[in-house]
Motif scaffolding. Structure first.
Motif, PDB file in Angstrom:
ATOM      1  N   UNK A 152       0.862  -1.201   0.000  1.00 51.32           N
ATOM      2  CA  UNK A 152       0.000   0.000   0.000  1.00 51.32           C
ATOM      3  C   UNK A 152       0.895   1.247   0.000  1.00 51.32           C
ATOM      4  N   UNK A 153       0.677   2.150   0.933  1.00 49.64           N
ATOM      5  CA  UNK A 153       1.462   3.390   0.947  1.00 49.64           C
ATOM      6  C   UNK A 153       2.602   3.348   1.968  1.00 49.64           C
ATOM      7  N   UNK A 154       3.028   2.162   2.350  1.00 46.15           N
ATOM      8  CA  UNK A 154       4.084   2.029   3.368  1.00 46.15           C
ATOM      9  C   UNK A 154       5.404   1.662   2.673  1.00 46.15           C
ATOM     10  N   UNK A 155       5.956   2.639   1.987  1.00 43.14           N
ATOM     11  CA  UNK A 155       7.214   2.450   1.255  1.00 43.14           C
ATOM     12  C   UNK A 155       8.340   1.938   2.152  1.00 43.14           C
ATOM     13  N   UNK A 156       8.470   2.403   3.411  1.00 39.88           N
ATOM     14  CA  UNK A 156       9.553   1.876   4.255  1.00 39.88           C
ATOM     15  C   UNK A 156       9.498   0.359   4.478  1.00 39.88           C
ATOM     16  N   UNK A 157       8.306  -0.226   4.532  1.00 40.27           N
ATOM     17  CA  UNK A 157       8.214  -1.687   4.680  1.00 40.27           C
ATOM     18  C   UNK A 157       8.744  -2.398   3.434  1.00 40.27           C
ATOM     19  N   UNK A 158       8.404  -1.873   2.275  1.00 37.16           N
ATOM     20  CA  UNK A 158       8.928  -2.416   1.013  1.00 37.16           C
ATOM     21  C   UNK A 158      10.451  -2.349   1.011  1.00 37.16           C
ATOM     22  N   UNK A 159      10.994  -1.193   1.385  1.00 38.17           N
ATOM     23  CA  UNK A 159      12.442  -1.027   1.387  1.00 38.17           C
ATOM     24  C   UNK A 159      13.108  -1.961   2.395  1.00 38.17           C
ATOM     25  N   UNK A 160      12.481  -2.155   3.520  1.00 36.68           N
ATOM     26  CA  UNK A 160      13.035  -3.064   4.530  1.00 36.68           C
ATOM     27  C   UNK A 160      13.067  -4.505   4.012  1.00 36.68           C
ATOM     28  N   UNK A 161      12.004  -4.917   3.341  1.00 40.63           N
ATOM     29  CA  UNK A 161      11.876  -6.313   2.926  1.00 40.63           C
ATOM     30  C   UNK A 161      12.584  -6.664   1.630  1.00 40.63           C
ATOM     31  N   UNK A 162      12.843  -5.696   0.780  1.00 39.88           N
ATOM     32  CA  UNK A 162      13.463  -6.024  -0.509  1.00 39.88           C
ATOM     33  C   UNK A 162      14.865  -6.607  -0.331  1.00 39.88           C
ATOM     34  N   UNK A 163      15.509  -6.283   0.781  1.00 37.86           N
ATOM     35  CA  UNK A 163      16.855  -6.801   1.024  1.00 37.86           C
ATOM     36  C   UNK A 163      16.865  -8.308   1.214  1.00 37.86           C
ATOM     37  N   UNK A 164      15.715  -8.894   1.511  1.00 37.99           N
ATOM     38  CA  UNK A 164      15.627 -10.358   1.686  1.00 37.99           C
ATOM     39  C   UNK A 164      15.806 -11.097   0.368  1.00 37.99           C
ATOM     40  N   UNK A 165      15.639 -10.386  -0.749  1.00 36.85           N
ATOM     41  CA  UNK A 165      15.792 -11.003  -2.068  1.00 36.85           C
ATOM     42  C   UNK A 165      16.840 -10.287  -2.921  1.00 36.85           C
ATOM     43  N   UNK A 166      17.662  -9.474  -2.289  1.00 35.01           N
ATOM     44  CA  UNK A 166      18.678  -8.738  -3.033  1.00 35.01           C
ATOM     45  C   UNK A 166      19.741  -9.714  -3.518  1.00 35.01           C
ATOM     46  N   UNK A 167      20.094  -9.587  -4.779  1.00 35.67           N
ATOM     47  CA  UNK A 167      21.054 -10.479  -5.416  1.00 35.67           C
ATOM     48  C   UNK A 167      22.448  -9.852  -5.368  1.00 35.67           C
ATOM     49  N   UNK A 168      23.108 -10.042  -4.243  1.00 35.29           N
ATOM     50  CA  UNK A 168      24.448  -9.483  -4.061  1.00 35.29           C
ATOM     51  C   UNK A 168      25.458 -10.163  -4.978  1.00 35.29           C
ATOM     52  N   UNK A 169      25.166 -11.374  -5.404  1.00 30.34           N
ATOM     53  CA  UNK A 169      26.064 -12.082  -6.319  1.00 30.34           C
ATOM     54  C   UNK A 169      26.193 -11.281  -7.621  1.00 30.34           C
ATOM     55  N   UNK A 170      25.060 -10.806  -8.133  1.00 33.39           N
ATOM     56  CA  UNK A 170      25.089  -9.990  -9.352  1.00 33.39           C
ATOM     57  C   UNK A 170      25.864  -8.690  -9.102  1.00 33.39           C
ATOM     58  N   UNK A 171      25.558  -7.999  -8.010  1.00 32.62           N
ATOM     59  CA  UNK A 171      26.244  -6.745  -7.708  1.00 32.62           C
ATOM     60  C   UNK A 171      27.749  -6.967  -7.574  1.00 32.62           C
ATOM     61  N   UNK A 172      28.131  -8.071  -6.975  1.00 31.72           N
ATOM     62  CA  UNK A 172      29.558  -8.391  -6.818  1.00 31.72           C
ATOM     63  C   UNK A 172      30.230  -8.631  -8.164  1.00 31.72           C
ATOM     64  N   UNK A 173      29.522  -9.311  -9.072  1.00 37.18           N
ATOM     65  CA  UNK A 173      30.077  -9.557 -10.404  1.00 37.18           C
ATOM     66  C   UNK A 173      30.319  -8.244 -11.145  1.00 37.18           C
ATOM     67  N   UNK A 174      29.376  -7.329 -11.069  1.00 34.46           N
ATOM     68  CA  UNK A 174      29.541  -6.026 -11.725  1.00 34.46           C
ATOM     69  C   UNK A 174      30.712  -5.284 -11.076  1.00 34.46           C
ATOM     70  N   UNK A 175      30.754  -5.300  -9.752  1.00 32.53           N
ATOM     71  CA  UNK A 175      31.833  -4.605  -9.031  1.00 32.53           C
ATOM     72  C   UNK A 175      33.196  -5.150  -9.447  1.00 32.53           C
ATOM     73  N   UNK A 176      33.330  -6.469  -9.479  1.00 36.52           N
ATOM     74  CA  UNK A 176      34.610  -7.097  -9.845  1.00 36.52           C
ATOM     75  C   UNK A 176      35.014  -6.730 -11.270  1.00 36.52           C
ATOM     76  N   UNK A 177      34.054  -6.686 -12.164  1.00 34.50           N
ATOM     77  CA  UNK A 177      34.335  -6.350 -13.569  1.00 34.50           C
ATOM     78  C   UNK A 177      34.770  -4.890 -13.717  1.00 34.50           C
ATOM     79  N   UNK A 178      34.127  -3.996 -12.978  1.00 35.85           N
ATOM     80  CA  UNK A 178      34.356  -2.565 -13.142  1.00 35.85           C
ATOM     81  C   UNK A 178      35.479  -2.013 -12.261  1.00 35.85           C
ATOM     82  N   UNK A 179      35.836  -2.760 -11.225  1.00 35.71           N
ATOM     83  CA  UNK A 179      36.855  -2.277 -10.281  1.00 35.71           C
ATOM     84  C   UNK A 179      37.838  -3.410  -9.974  1.00 35.71           C
ATOM     85  N   UNK A 180      38.609  -3.780 -10.992  1.00 36.44           N
ATOM     86  CA  UNK A 180      39.520  -4.937 -10.800  1.00 36.44           C
ATOM     87  C   UNK A 180      40.638  -4.648  -9.821  1.00 36.44           C
TER      88      UNK A 180
END
Length: 180
Positions: A152-180
């Motif tokens: 509904x209109x509770x954006x902070x709950x969405x932001x709190x919960x999205x981290x449960x499905x955050x794909x850090x593996x993808x972010x790490x791959x981009x980081x490794x490629x761009x910042x060797x």
């Protein structure tokens, strides 16, 4: 998320392609006013496509590693630049919740200064509009369409919960490629 992907993202792609076709026709005719007029829908819809394409890669089911904290280089960089993963999440959640209207909150790599940054962008502006040396690692859609059906209109709950499905593996791959 299915509605978000199949309807919202698809609309950006369709409108972007339509605007590009109109641009080609206008350029062929030398119709400068139409070329100028099309810049806004191209930026908006092209940005929507770029941002959502990153967003889907940023999410993963828990069964596929979603929510698992970053390790190695990216994990160390987060600790260096933000103090801890928890501090980074808190900063991104606060900035995302404070964003008025529609937009995105990003974890980016500033390649020029070799540091991680948190930025927000309005509407469908991609992170690169904040600076050409910024590479998006994680982007969170804070448009109402991203969370309203579930939160509904509770954006902070969405932001709190999205981290449960955050794909850090993808972010790490981009980081490794761009910042060797």
């Amino acid at each position: 998320m299915e509605l978000h992907h199949k309807k919202h993202h698809q609309t950006y792609v369709t409108n972007y392609n339509n605007a590009l076709q109109q641009l080609d026709a206008a350029m062929a005719k030398g119709d400068t006013p139409t070329v100028v007029k099309l810049q806004s829908p191209i930026k908006f819809n092209g940005g929507g496509h770029i941002n959502h394409s990153i967003f889907w890669k940023n999410l993963a089911p828990v069964s596929e590693g979603g929510g698992e904290p970053p390790k190695h280089s990216l994990g160390w960089a987060i600790d260096l630049h933000f103090g801890s993963l928890e501090a980074l999440i808190q900063k991104m959640n606060a900035e995302g919740a404070a964003l008025q209207g529609s937009g995105w909150v990003w974890l980016g790599l500033d390649k020029e200064f070799k540091r991680l940054v948190v930025e927000t962008t309005a509407n469908q502006d991609p992170l690169l509009t904040k600076g050409p040396s910024l590479v998006p690692l994680l982007g969170i859609d804070v448009w109402e369409h991203a969370y309203y059906l579930q939160y509904k209109n509770v954006k902070p709950d969405y932001l709190k919960n999205i981290w449960k499905v955050m794909n850090w593996k993808y972010a790490s791959e981009v980081y490794e490629k761009e910042c060797p």
